[in-house]
Design an enzyme around this catalytic site. Structure first.
Site, mmCIF file in Angstrom:
data_model
loop_
_atom_site.group_PDB
_atom_site.id
_atom_site.type_symbol
_atom_site.label_atom_id
_atom_site.label_comp_id
_atom_site.label_asym_id
_atom_site.label_seq_id
_atom_site.Cartn_x
_atom_site.Cartn_y
_atom_site.Cartn_z
ATOM 1 N N LYS A 247 -4.766 -12.805 20.472
ATOM 2 C CA LYS A 247 -6.035 -12.732 20.309
ATOM 3 C C LYS A 247 -6.399 -11.485 19.778
ATOM 4 O O LYS A 247 -5.854 -10.458 20.088
ATOM 5 C CB LYS A 247 -6.868 -12.814 21.483
ATOM 6 N N ALA B 165 -0.510 -4.402 16.827
ATOM 7 C CA ALA B 165 -1.006 -4.410 15.506
ATOM 8 C C ALA B 165 -0.871 -3.115 14.668
ATOM 9 O O ALA B 165 -0.536 -2.624 13.682
ATOM 10 C CB ALA B 165 -2.396 -5.019 15.357
ATOM 11 N N GLY C 164 -3.077 -5.409 24.359
ATOM 12 C CA GLY C 164 -2.108 -5.483 23.899
ATOM 13 C C GLY C 164 -1.672 -5.853 22.369
ATOM 14 O O GLY C 164 -1.191 -5.446 21.613
ATOM 15 N N CYS C 165 -2.771 -6.663 21.850
ATOM 16 C CA CYS C 165 -2.594 -7.411 20.522
ATOM 17 C C CYS C 165 -2.987 -6.136 19.493
ATOM 18 O O CYS C 165 -2.474 -6.048 18.646
ATOM 19 C CB CYS C 165 -3.549 -8.427 20.390
ATOM 20 N N THR C 166 -3.929 -5.093 19.704
ATOM 21 C CA THR C 166 -4.460 -4.162 19.076
ATOM 22 C C THR C 166 -3.149 -3.157 19.359
ATOM 23 O O THR C 166 -2.748 -2.753 18.035
ATOM 24 C CB THR C 166 -5.536 -3.644 19.779
#
Length: 156
Positions: free
Chosen positions: A40, A50, A45-47
């Site tokens: 998401k 990326a 974690g995803c930020t």
């Protein structure tokens, strides 16, 4: 769910991308491709993941590779996410989950005893020949982008 293994042909896709248009795997034929799946936009974690891949983008390009992130979020969410965090890699929206399922990353997850379907953080390194060279499943973000970069460099 697909149980892809190294040496198999990477499943093709044509999906909407951030900033408009369609991105296909074949757009990058002949180049190594880092295809990473994340749950998401704009979560911790995803930020971090990326941002790590964006920070190393130039080194990936120097090694001849392209980095593509994919989640079930919409292109509108991807655009906001990229702008907010200065993300410099391509993000693809798979709202229908066709590629997520083809790559076997749409799986049952569990949090606090509750089961639900979601994306298992996974990275595929696809070689110049369109075949899967390496797979990282259940990725832990710290140091992951650097490890993937080393694997890309080892393809040469």
């Amino acid at each position: 769910m697909s149980d892809l293994e190294t040496g198999q042909a990477a499943p093709q896709f044509a999906l909407p991308r951030d900033g408009g248009g369609i991105l296909t795997l074949s757009d990058f034929a002949g180049k190594p491709i880092v295809l990473y799946f994340y749950p998401k936009d704009d979560t911790t974690g995803c930020t971090a993941e990326a941002i790590d891949f964006s920070r190393l983008r130039r080194q990936f390009e120097d090694a001849g590779a392209v980095v593509i992130g994919m989640s079930p979020d919409s292109t509108k969410k991807h655009d906001k996410f990229k702008a907010k965090h200065n993300i410099g890699i391509d993000l693809v929206a798979d709202e229908e989950r066709t590629a997520l399922e083809a790559y076997g990353v749409w799986t049952e997850k569990s949090m606090y005893g509750r089961k639900y379907m979601g994306v298992e953080r996974t990275t595929f390194l696809i070689g110049r020949d369109g075949r899967i060279a390496r797979i990282w499943r259940k990725v832990r973000v710290p140091g992951h982008a650097e490890e993937v970069l080393e694997a890309v460099r080892a393809l040469r």
